[in-house]
Every structure is written in C-alpha cells, then in structure tokens.
Design an enzyme around this catalytic site. Structure first.
Site, mmCIF file in Angstrom:
data_model
loop_
_atom_site.group_PDB
_atom_site.id
_atom_site.type_symbol
_atom_site.label_atom_id
_atom_site.label_comp_id
_atom_site.label_asym_id
_atom_site.label_seq_id
_atom_site.Cartn_x
_atom_site.Cartn_y
_atom_site.Cartn_z
ATOM 1 N N LYS A 25 125.656 -13.892 44.164
ATOM 2 C CA LYS A 25 125.608 -12.462 43.838
ATOM 3 C C LYS A 25 126.049 -12.304 42.384
ATOM 4 C CE LYS A 25 127.541 -8.108 45.743
ATOM 5 N NZ LYS A 25 128.445 -7.578 46.782
ATOM 6 N N SER A 33 126.455 -3.983 49.564
ATOM 7 C CA SER A 33 125.986 -4.176 48.205
ATOM 8 C C SER A 33 125.331 -5.545 47.954
ATOM 9 C CB SER A 33 127.161 -4.004 47.235
ATOM 10 O OG SER A 33 128.138 -4.996 47.457
ATOM 11 N N SER A 69 129.943 -5.239 52.617
ATOM 12 C CA SER A 69 128.876 -5.588 51.677
ATOM 13 C C SER A 69 128.196 -6.930 51.925
ATOM 14 C CB SER A 69 129.405 -5.557 50.240
ATOM 15 O OG SER A 69 129.443 -4.232 49.786
#
Lengths: 484, 101, 472
Positions: free
Chosen positions: A81, A156, A180
C-alpha cells in the site's frame, strides 16, 4: 495444475515449490502479473516498478540455476500500500501533499519481506492518508472493484485488496485503522488480517491514528495470510509500541473443536439479507461439524464508529501536522507570510476528507473539549474488557465484516457519516486491540463477495488462523475469481 | 451538540488550513454530527466524560529504551533533496522576524 | 511596599552523545543539517525511541534536587506550527519524570530552600536564522536534542536570590554530569516569570526570554521589577506577556503578539508507551551521585575554616576545590592555600588570560612554600612572589629561592646596618617619630625591607628597629 492455474490460484507455498523446482521462472511470474495489472486496468497501482522487478526476477532466476534458493518468499511478487516506506521510492499516501516525496528509509515490514526474497512490483492505490472506506478519496482516482467495475473496492486499502482479488499479485500489505484491510478484503472477496495491536512494527507506516494503526496482509487464503504474518510479525526496537512476545510461526492445520460465539449483529435489521443468509448457512455447517456455536449479546457495532472517529481524528490532526511544506511535500506557489504559506499549502495539499478529519480532530483536542479524547479511550477499554470476557468462554467471535457488500461509486462519498459507518463492525478490533481477519464467505445475489470476520483474543492469531483454515478447507469461496 | 462557525474557523486557524465560507458551513454540520454521536454513545453506555482517563493502547509492559550510541544517518542529502525550497543546505521559509511566533 | 515574586523555568540540555529519540549525534561543529535523520526530521512513518542515558541523567538530577520520582511518567505531544518544529508537535511529558524537591541557597543572611515544581524530559527544536531578504533558514541539527525542563515554584524574592538559585542549580547539573550547562551555548536557558504586588495576592506576571548569562538574568529581573512598580504607580495595569531581553539597550521588550491562537492541544504521545522505572534503576543512579554543591559548601567552611565567598569559588569550580584540598593534604595550611589560590594563582591567570589547567605548579608546590615560611626561609611576601613566578614554569620553589637568592635574612648585623643607614638618611622623620608620631614606625619598616630587597625577616626588623630608635 497448469502454470496459469498455479499463478492464479496457487498458494505461496505452491508457487515457491514450482520456482524452486524450476517448473516456472521468476521472471515469467513477475511478467505474468505485471501484464495482468496493465490489462485489467482497475487502477489498483499508483506505480509499477516493472524494470526493477524484472531485474530482481532475473537475479532470482540466476540463483535458482546456481541452486541458491533461500527465503520464505523467494521470487514471490507482492505489493505494498502506498503508505508503507521503501527507500528510494515515492511514498504518496495517494495525496497531492506527498506526490513528490521519496522515502529516505525502509519500513520494517518491507525489510522483512525483502530479506525473504519477495519481489516488490509496485505501490497500490488507497484512500488519501488511509482516510476513507472506498478508495474514492485517492488523489489518483478510484480503484475499481474487480467483481463489478461500477463498484468501490472498499478502503482504504482498496488497491491492495483489488490487486489480490484480480490476481495481479500474489499478496499485498495494507494498513488497518478502522477496518481498512478487512472491509476491502470483504468487498473484493479476499482474506485480510488486522493483527493484534503491537504485533507488527509500524515503523515506516505513515501514521494516521497511532493507537489504532496496524499493518497486515491481504492474501488469496488464510494459509497465505498466515505465511505473510509469520514473516512480518515480531517486536521491533524501532517501534517501541510493538510488543516483545515470542515471534509467531506458521502452524499446520490440525482439526479441533472450537467454541464459537456469534455476535447478534447477525440479527441486525440493517444487515444485508444475502450476507445474513450466507453466514447463517455457514454457521449451520460449523454446527454440523460438531463445534459449539452460541449467539452473544454484543452490540458494540452501535458504538464503535463515533468512538473511532473521536480517537482516530484526534491523533490524525496531530500526525498530519508535519505536512507543512518545509522539509518535504507540496508547497503552495504564492504566499505572503509564513502562516499564509502553511494555510495555503495544507488547504491545497489535502483533500476534502482529510481536511474534515484534521479539523474534527483539532476541534476535539482543543482545551475546552479535551475530555472527549480521553473519554474515547474509556469506551475502547470497555470494549477490550468485554471482549476479554467473551474469550474466557469462547475461542472465536464471529461477525459479518460489513453490513453490506460493495457499494456503487458516488453512493456514499457525499455522505461522510454513512461512509464512516461502513467501519462499524471492523473498528471494534482497532479500538480493543484484538486481531480480526475477514475471509470470503459467499456471494450476494448480485455476485458480490461477502466477508466473514473472525476475532480472537489479543495475541492469539494462532486460533484465528486454525479456524480460518478450517473454514477454507471446506469451502471454495476464496478460490472464486472475478470474470475478466 | 451545537457548534458555531467560529469554532470551525478557530479549528482551521489552529490546524493551519484555509477554508472558504462554504466549507466552514459544511464542515460545521459534520463536526456537530460526529460530536453528538459520540456524546450519545457515552450517554447510552453510562460513561462520564473524563479528562484524566489514562489508557495506553500498547500492551507492552516494559519501556524499551535505546542505548546512547550514535547511529549516523549517512544520506542526509536525500532528506534535503525532498524539500521544496533549499539554499546552501538550509531549508528556506518566508521571513519570520525574531520574536514573532 | 511592593514585594516581587519570581518563578524560573530552566531548560538544561542533557549531556548525551545522541538525540532524545534518534541516534543522531549531538554536536554543533559542522555544517547545518548534517546531524539529521528521518526520525528527527519528522519524515512520514518514523517513530521515536527514548534515549536511555537521557532518562538516567534526568533521574540523577531529580535525585540531586530531592525530588519525588514518578515510577510511571507519560510522554505527551505539545502541538503547534513553527518552521523549527519538524513534526508539528514537540514531545514533552504530561506526567513529569519528577515532582517536588528543592535547591538550597545561601541568601547572605541564612539559608533558603527554593522549591521545585517539576522536572520533565522533552526534545529541543531546530534553529532559525533570520535574514532581511524575505527568507528565513532552518537548521535541524538541534532538532530532537534532549532537554530537562526544571520549573521552580514562585518563591524567589529578588534578583540576588534568582542568581543564587540558578548558580546552585547549574552546579548541581554539572556535578551529577547531566548537563554542561553552558549558558552562552544555550545549554542552560533561563526564563524567569516576574510579578509584583503590595499584598499577598500574586500580581500579573510577565516572562522574560533571551537571557544568555547570569548577569543578564540579574539585570532583566531588576529591570522588570522596577518597570512593573513604575507602571502600577502610574495607575496602569501590567499586561501578561512574554518579553525579550535586549542586551544592547539593557531593557526587556514585549514580544510581538502571536498570530492566531495558542492551543497546544496536549495529549498523550501514542507512539511511546509510559516510561516505567523501578527501584533498581533509581538506586543505581543514587549510588553514582557525588557530593553535591550545597554539601560541599558547608563542608569546606566547616573543615577548613575558609570564608563563604572562598567556599563559593571552590564549589563553582570543582577542579580548583580539588587542587585546594590536595594542597592541604600535602601539608599546606588551608589559610595559606586558599589565599594563594584565590588571590595569587587566579590573579595571575586573569592577568595572563590563561586557564587553571595551564598552571604547572601542583598542590605539592604550595605545601613546599608553606614549609619555607614555617622554617623562616622566606616570608609571606616573598612566598607570593615566588608562587607568581613559578606558576607557569612549575619550577621547584626551593630551587627558585636559592637561585634568586631570596632566602630571608635573619642576621641582626646586616639588618642593624640597614637600620643605621636608614636613620642617617631620614633624620627629620626620626625626629618626628621621637616627638610622638608613632605611625612613622611602619614607614621605617617598609624602608628597611626595601633596602633588604624584601628578604629581611620582618620580626627581626621590628626588633632591631625598635631597639635602635629607643636607644637614641
């Protein structure tokens, strides 16, 4: 298994054996996934490190030829990420604020995976500064859900989850502050783990809410997630909030009878009926296998989000104060004083949702409101204690991961409160510090993945993985692939 | 909980973020909602506001301290290279007169 | 009658090799922005790590201040924006490392305990350079350097007490090795807050910054007390504000009003767990604490019978104290040793612009000179001259006396001759002496000594002079 089948649905262990046995090349593997990223065009990656990955793959192939194969992830392509630092690479958090920032050091998790031979193929899309539940707040545009391109992948860590679901990579890391990792894993039909707070080093993870953030794996299966977790966990002297516990090691599945608690969220009228049906069927299966399954009165999903908001925004308002346009990151072009520069830089550099949370957090921490932040920990404590009590009687707590499957683009983006509430079932674990894993548990009638959340007591990822592996040994939900 | 536009402006001032009037209005409503939701939670759980509540998320028992041995970071140039405005190895900012802060 | 009330906040730089939360070196020799790393620059994703030595030294200081150490102290963030503050917050402590305690000072008429409120650990900010050309520059070498903030209760009455307190406090941190406390280098920053009042209530206080020496502290407090009294007498009110001491103009000037609002939004630092100490940690530090300045002051006076002012010099400069005590140990009388050290050695160093470490004479030299006086080889004046001559050479005093023929003359005949000569040359003065002007006797002694190049034994001179004058 054909090579194609292996790369699309093999486990880390199976791919590793094929590499070691010389059945597939690392370069071929890396190219296979990079081609998929390009072809799928789901906007899962902010940047692909093609040249670097291919170079590393060739080195790995030379090692195979020389018989020098070492490492739990030798030649395995993975993604991070874009809020996890890799020296020399951009670290943007999908924000205009950091679009030009290059990390000057490595995160601990990256170093650990790299040391095991993993090949980084890029950084994945996310909500700006991990603030969001749909990846719609990304400065780089939304990621598409591979199961339905009109829908969000969740967030997210939407880029990481969608990339794993679309088989663009073998595994990816995400970060989880309120759900997330688990919420996008549920939306994309993959397995995502938020470890116990303090189990994985946060060093190199761009902070959103320090008391809640944890890095975790997003994988094709619980087995893979356990493999990744067993590499990245452990005390790190660079993160003194990480706990000095014995390092976790992978354990083969051995059948046992579990005492399973099921949260009454399953009977919540807000729960999507397809999710309810899928999970009920699954629970019946579990009962039939002779496990002890009981419902528990566990209504924290009603409370978790507002508390999570107070706590996470307060910390975020402080954690994001460093973006001031002086040492790195965006700086506005014209300004007539220092404070003018600050305000324009931050006003232009941050997106709307980030600004909302910074403002809210700033407001909460102001002297006249200071009791709010401290009191949010009171609720966190209450949840922790209640869960502790639950795990004195049960091995496992089951909840849905989300109340609804993936929603459509734009459906919630203008309603922040609604958006925040998609974290209701996941943020419980962040507040209490317990680990939680979301595994695929079926599909809605529209063909959207459904997620089941497994929670265990803190530092008991072992039981969690045993149970998840048990479920995945008797179902194929985690092997289903979206149409291309 | 009622929040005034002034509260939002003050928060924006402290957080160093420019907001236009429209943003102030819209953020105000969100802030009101989020604060009220939390107060409702406390009320329904019977929890009092407590400024002094002291709780640490980490379950580490022992403070792990670092020995006082230098660990020199060699690539300071890489740090400086990230800066939007640098002159002769110094980070530049708009003039601040001494005594102003 | 106005009474002043003063409290003082001190920031002392903790003497560590590395910064408070990262491994960067603490040194300010080289270029700007060289002792920096991702942690002290607040790069995204970095985390602080507490320096063990800094904690130990702060604990040691707290013990020396007789403070109560908190076995569990808490790091907190103080949030504000400023270019020298990389993270947008300073890591400080909300539950301090230590609370309570005191520093005992000598006010001139008795002892007084200045109460300490708290001692906590925090990190320093970087440095800003201001230019006129539209830019300021930031150097982060100092960013993250460990500090102890030591806050006194508002119990100080005047500038003299303030200086005595700061002096003693500075000695304490130096004695325990927790800070070099060089004020000019900014290692010991003092910020007094001052108020005046006619009654028991405390008046509005002002804070003074930018004080780089104890002299400046003294002058600034004196200035501010007088300014506040004049202001009130004019019927105006005191504004609570921070002032900057202007050394050139010798006055305190109000700082510009801060832009925006001050809301530090303190909250517990979530990146650090509470700092837990145990009895063992504290005992270990307690054992390593040397004799403290207050104790030393009392002991020196009691043990050697020296004056307060002399003891104060020895306490301020432990290496001089050690020289003194070794001299006494080697056989020098304390009275001679303290006089020679404080007047002759320090005087000579001062004249030559040299440091104490430049002197070549050791404690044994002093003892040897003392012996030469005792056996009447030389007198005190000669001894002082000899000492001043051998300070930078380290020559043996005995040898020097011999080589320069400085041994005292006790031979009555030689002295008689000198006296006779003197009487012949000063017939008028002898006449006046005879007529009762007895104070001239001292003049005669001086003249005889001069004739004998200072080497005559003063006792013998007295005796011979008296005999001869009386005989006439």
């Amino acid at each position: 298994m054909t090579e194609n089948e292996l790369l699309l649905n093999g486990t880390i262990g199976q791919i590793l054996s094929a590499v070691k046995g010389g059945n597939i090349t690392v370069e071929g593997t890396v190219r296979f996934f990079i081609e998929r990223i390009k072809k799928n065009n789901l906007n899962t990656f902010i940047e692909i490190y093609e040249e670097e990955a291919v170079k590393k793959a060739r080195e790995a192939d030379r090692k195979v030829a020389a018989g020098d194969v070492r490492g739990a992830f030798f030649g395995i392509p993975f993604a991070l990420k874009d809020n996890i630092a890799v020296k020399g690479h951009k670290l943007t958090c999908a924000s205009n604020m950091l679009r030009d920032y290059t990390a000057t050091y490595n995160s601990t998790v990256y170093e650990k995976i790299e040391a095991e031979g993993g090949i980084l193929i890029g950084r994945t899309n996310m909500d700006e500064f991990a603030m969001g539940s749909s990846t719609e707040t990304s400065f780089y545009g939304s990621t598409l859900n591979p199961w339905d391109r009109n829908r969000v992948p969740g967030g997210s860590s939407g880029g990481s989850a969608a990339a794993v679901a679309a088989r663009e990579v073998v595994f990816a890391l995400g970060s989880d502050t309120g759900g997330s990792i688990r919420q996008p894993a549920a939306f994309c039909g993959v397995t995502g783990l938020k470890p116990t707070y303090g189990r994985v080093s946060r060093y190199g993870l761009v902070a959103f809410a320090s008391s809640l953030d944890q890095i975790g794996p997003i994988c094709r299966s619980a087995e893979d997630a356990e493999r990744v977790f067993s590499v990245i966990n452990g005390f790190d002297k660079k993160d003194t909030t990480s706990k000095e516990v014995e390092k976790y090691d992978f354990t083969d599945y051995s059948p046992k009878k579990f005492k399973v608690a099921v949260s009454n969220d399953l009977n919540d009228t807000n729960l999507n009926p397809d999710i309810k049906l899928s999970l009920s069927n699954l629970l019946n299966d579990i009962k039939r296998d002779g496990h002890n399954v009981e419902g528990v009165d566990f209504d924290f999903s009603k409370y978790s989000v507002p508390v999570y908001q107070i706590l996470s925004c307060s910390e975020a308002s402080s954690n994001l104060a460093r973006y001031d346009g002086i040492r790195y990151g965006y700086r506005t072009e014209k300004y007539d004083s220092l404070f003018d520069m600050y305000k324009k830089t931050r006003g232009e550099g941050f997106g709307e949702e980030v600004k909302r949370r910074i403002l809210f957090g700033t407001y909460i921490l102001m002297a006249k409101n200071s009791a709010l932040y401290a009191s949010s920990f009171k609720v966190a404590r209450l949840i922790r204690d209640k869960l502790k009590g639950t795990f004195e009687k049960y091995d496992i707590l089951i909840t849905p991961t989300t109340f609804n499957p993936a929603f459509k683009f734009g459906e919630k983006i203008d309603d922040p409160i609604q958006m925040h509430h998609s974290d209701a079932l996941t943020s419980i674990c962040n507040l209490s510090g317990n680990p939680g894993i979301s595994i695929p548990a079926g599909f809605s009638r529209e063909g959207l993945p459904i997620g089941l959340q497994i929670i265990t007591k803190r530092f008991d990822e072992k039981t969690m993985f045993q149970f998840a592996k048990y479920l995945q040994s008797k179902s194929n939900w985690h092997r289903a692939l979206p149409e291309e | 909980m009622k929040i005034e536009n002034e509260d939002v402006r003050k928060a924006a001032e402290i957080a160093k973020i420019y907001l236009n009037n429209e943003e102030v209005e819209s953020y105000k409503i969100d802030l009101e909602d989020m604060t009220q939701e939390f107060l409702d939670v406390l009320q329904s759980l019977g929890i009092d506001l407590d400024e002094k509540f002291d709780f640490t998320q980490s379950s580490s028992k022992r403070t792990v301290l670092r020995n006082d041995n230098p660990d020199v970071f060699e690539e300071t140039d890489k740090i400086i290279k990230n800066a939007p405005s640098v002159k002769e190895g110094l980070f530049t900012v708009p003039t601040i007169l001494k005594g102003e802060n | 009658m106005y009474k002043a009330t003063i409290g003082i906040e001190v920031h002392a730089q903790i003497k560590t090799k590395t910064k408070m939360f990262c491994g960067c070196k603490v040194e300010f020799l080289g270029k700007s922005n060289t002792n920096i790393c991702p942690v002290c620059m607040g790069e995204p994703g970095t985390l602080p790590r507490v320096n063990k030595r800094a904690v130990e030294l702060a604990v040691r200081t707290a013990i020396a201040l007789h403070a109560r150490i908190n076995m569990r102290s808490i790091f907190a963030r103080k949030n504000y924006f400023y270019p020298d503050l990389p993270k947008g917050y300073q890591i400080t402590q909300s539950i301090p490392l230590a609370e309570g305690g005191y520093v005992e000072i000598d006010t001139g008429n008795g002892k007084k305990k200045i109460a300490i409120t708290r001692l906590h650990i925090e990190e320093d900010a970087g440095k800003l350079f201001h230019t006129a050309e539209g830019h300021s520059f930031v150097d982060f070498n100092r960013s993250g350097v460990p500090l102890m903030e030591i806050v006194s209760e508002p119990v100080i009455k005047n500038e003299k007490e303030a200086v005595a307190y700061l002096k003693r406090l500075r000695q304490i941190v130096r004695y325990v090795g927790s800070s070099d406390a060089d004020m000019e280098k900014g290692q010991f920053r003092c910020e007094p807050n001052i108020s005046v009042s006619k009654d028991e209530n405390r008046g509005t206080k002002t804070e003074v910054k930018n004080l780089n020496s104890l002299k400046a502290v003294e002058r600034a407090i004196k200035y501010e007390i007088s300014r506040q009294i004049k202001t009130i007498d004019r019927g105006e009110i005191i504004i609570q504000q921070t002032m900057l001491w202007d050394k050139k103009r010798q006055m305190a000037i109000p700082m510009r009003k801060k832009e925006g609002v001050n809301e530090y939004r303190y909250f517990k630092e979530p990146d650090l767990i509470p700092l837990i100490l145990n009895d063992g940690d504290i005992e270990k530090q307690r054992k390593s604490i040397p004799e403290l300045p207050g104790e030393k002051f009392d002991r020196l006076i009691k043990q050697y019978g020296i004056k307060k002012e002399e003891a104060e010099i020895l306490v301020e400069f432990p290496y001089i104290a050690s020289f003194f005590e070794k001299s006494v140990e080697s056989g020098c009388s304390p009275k001679y040793a303290i006089g020679w050290i404080t007047t002759d050695i320090l005087g000579e160093l001062n004249k030559a612009g040299k440091k104490f470490s430049d002197i070549k004479t050791g404690p044994s030299h002093l003892a040897a000179l003392n012996k030469l006086i005792d056996n009447k080889t030389i007198n005190m004046n000669i001894a002082k001259n000899v000492l001043r001559s051998i300070i930078f050479t380290g020559e043996d005093g005995n040898d020097y006396v011999k080589a320069n023929n400085l041994a005292q003359v006790t031979d009555e005949n030689a002295i008689e001759n000198a006296v006779k000569e003197l009487i012949e040359e000063n017939a008028k003065e002898v006449e006046r002496y005879k007529n009762g002007e007895e104070k001239l006797f001292g003049f005669f002694v001086g003249q005889v000594m001069k004739k004998m190049r200072g080497k005559a034994n003063p006792g013998v001179v007295n005796k011979v002079l008296k005999d001869i004058l009386n005989r006439r």
